[in-house]
Design a protein around this motif. Structure first.
Motif, PDB file in Angstrom:
ATOM      1  N   ARG A  92       0.825  -1.223   0.000  1.00 12.39           N
ATOM      2  CA  ARG A  92       0.000   0.000   0.000  1.00 12.39           C
ATOM      3  C   ARG A  92       0.850   1.261   0.000  1.00 12.39           C
ATOM      4  N   GLY A  93       2.147   1.100   0.191  1.00 11.25           N
ATOM      5  CA  GLY A  93       3.029   2.264   0.231  1.00 11.25           C
ATOM      6  C   GLY A  93       3.031   2.980   1.559  1.00 11.25           C
ATOM      7  N   THR A  94       2.627   2.295   2.622  1.00 10.19           N
ATOM      8  CA  THR A  94       2.570   2.932   3.935  1.00 10.19           C
ATOM      9  C   THR A  94       3.663   2.450   4.877  1.00 10.19           C
ATOM     10  N   PHE A  95       4.623   1.703   4.350  1.00  9.08           N
ATOM     11  CA  PHE A  95       5.750   1.224   5.145  1.00  9.08           C
ATOM     12  C   PHE A  95       6.984   1.228   4.257  1.00  9.08           C
ATOM     13  N   PRO A  96       8.154   1.508   4.823  1.00  8.33           N
ATOM     14  CA  PRO A  96       9.384   1.552   4.005  1.00  8.33           C
ATOM     15  C   PRO A  96       9.641   0.241   3.262  1.00  8.33           C
ATOM     16  N   ARG A  97      10.066   0.383   2.022  1.00  7.30           N
ATOM     17  CA  ARG A  97      10.385  -0.791   1.203  1.00  7.30           C
ATOM     18  C   ARG A  97      11.738  -1.356   1.628  1.00  7.30           C
ATOM     19  N   PRO A  98      11.895  -2.668   1.509  1.00  9.44           N
ATOM     20  CA  PRO A  98      13.183  -3.264   1.853  1.00  9.44           C
ATOM     21  C   PRO A  98      14.213  -3.043   0.753  1.00  9.44           C
ATOM     22  N   VAL A  99      15.455  -3.292   1.106  1.00  9.45           N
ATOM     23  CA  VAL A  99      16.585  -3.209   0.180  1.00  9.45           C
ATOM     24  C   VAL A  99      16.960  -4.640  -0.188  1.00  9.45           C
ATOM     25  N   THR A 100      17.055  -4.933  -1.473  1.00  8.59           N
ATOM     26  CA  THR A 100      17.471  -6.263  -1.904  1.00  8.59           C
ATOM     27  C   THR A 100      18.982  -6.381  -1.754  1.00  8.59           C
ATOM     28  N   ARG A 124      16.654  -6.629   3.333  1.00  8.95           N
ATOM     29  CA  ARG A 124      16.836  -6.017   4.647  1.00  8.95           C
ATOM     30  C   ARG A 124      16.187  -4.638   4.604  1.00  8.95           C
ATOM     31  N   TRP A 125      15.890  -4.114   5.774  1.00  9.00           N
ATOM     32  CA  TRP A 125      15.315  -2.781   5.882  1.00  9.00           C
ATOM     33  C   TRP A 125      16.345  -1.853   6.488  1.00  9.00           C
ATOM     34  N   ILE A 126      16.247  -0.598   6.122  1.00  8.44           N
ATOM     35  CA  ILE A 126      17.121   0.409   6.718  1.00  8.44           C
ATOM     36  C   ILE A 126      16.531   0.747   8.084  1.00  8.44           C
ATOM     37  N   GLU A 127      17.320   0.477   9.115  1.00  9.85           N
ATOM     38  CA  GLU A 127      16.837   0.617  10.484  1.00  9.85           C
ATOM     39  C   GLU A 127      16.279   2.014  10.765  1.00  9.85           C
ATOM     40  N   ALA A 128      16.948   3.045  10.314  1.00 11.01           N
ATOM     41  CA  ALA A 128      16.500   4.421  10.572  1.00 11.01           C
ATOM     42  C   ALA A 128      15.118   4.681   9.971  1.00 11.01           C
ATOM     43  N   GLU A 129      14.829   4.099   8.806  1.00 11.42           N
ATOM     44  CA  GLU A 129      13.508   4.275   8.188  1.00 11.42           C
ATOM     45  C   GLU A 129      12.426   3.576   9.008  1.00 11.42           C
ATOM     46  N   VAL A 130      12.744   2.398   9.522  1.00 15.14           N
ATOM     47  CA  VAL A 130      11.781   1.658  10.340  1.00 15.14           C
ATOM     48  C   VAL A 130      11.526   2.396  11.650  1.00 15.14           C
ATOM     49  N   VAL A 174       7.990   3.958  13.085  1.00 17.76           N
ATOM     50  CA  VAL A 174       7.458   3.695  14.423  1.00 17.76           C
ATOM     51  C   VAL A 174       7.166   5.013  15.127  1.00 17.76           C
ATOM     52  N   GLN A 175       8.069   5.971  15.038  1.00 23.31           N
ATOM     53  CA  GLN A 175       7.863   7.264  15.694  1.00 23.31           C
ATOM     54  C   GLN A 175       6.647   7.989  15.130  1.00 23.31           C
ATOM     55  N   ARG A 176       6.445   7.904  13.812  1.00 23.25           N
ATOM     56  CA  ARG A 176       5.248   8.529  13.213  1.00 23.25           C
ATOM     57  C   ARG A 176       3.968   7.888  13.742  1.00 23.25           C
ATOM     58  N   GLN A 177       3.979   6.571  13.945  1.00 24.06           N
ATOM     59  CA  GLN A 177       2.802   5.885  14.490  1.00 24.06           C
ATOM     60  C   GLN A 177       2.540   6.347  15.913  1.00 24.06           C
ATOM     61  N   ILE A 178       3.600   6.492  16.680  1.00 27.44           N
ATOM     62  CA  ILE A 178       3.466   6.962  18.060  1.00 27.44           C
ATOM     63  C   ILE A 178       2.912   8.384  18.068  1.00 27.44           C
ATOM     64  N   ASP A 179       3.489   9.248  17.251  1.00 26.33           N
ATOM     65  CA  ASP A 179       3.037  10.642  17.197  1.00 26.33           C
ATOM     66  C   ASP A 179       1.565  10.725  16.805  1.00 26.33           C
ATOM     67  N   ALA A 180       1.169   9.941  15.810  1.00 21.92           N
ATOM     68  CA  ALA A 180      -0.224   9.974  15.344  1.00 21.92           C
ATOM     69  C   ALA A 180      -1.178   9.473  16.425  1.00 21.92           C
ATOM     70  N   SER A 181      -0.767   8.479  17.191  1.00 18.20           N
ATOM     71  CA  SER A 181      -1.656   7.934  18.215  1.00 18.20           C
ATOM     72  C   SER A 181      -1.705   8.808  19.465  1.00 18.20           C
TER      73      SER A 181
END
Length: 87
Positions: free
Chosen positions: A32-40, A47-53, A57-64
């Protein structure tokens, strides 16, 4: 030790630990484009870039934590749309 400018790549299991999302939910959000895409990093490895993940998480916390701010902004937009159309 990782350089501060070097992205840290993390596996899906670590992403799930950080987010609480299991595989299916994680990939649905990516689709859906609502989470960072992984790196092949190989033919069948990602793998995912830790800083993006962590930022996600911080955006979810802020929104809630600030739902009243969102409702207030929505009401203000709604009111300004109605008053603008009535003139």
């Amino acid at each position: 030790m990782a350089d501060h400018d070097t992205p840290v790549l993390i596996p899906r299991r670590r992403v799930s630990e950080l987010t609480g999302l299991q595989r299916t939910a994680l990939y649905a959000r990516i689709a859906r484009g609502t989470f960072p895409r992984p790196v092949t990093i190989g033919s069948a490895a990602v793998r995912w870039i830790e800083a993006e993940v962590v930022a996600w998480v911080q955006r979810q916390i802020d929104a809630s934590r600030h739902p009243a701010d969102k409702r207030k902004a929505k009401r203000q937009r709604s009111t300004s749309n109605r008053s603008g159309g009535a003139q």
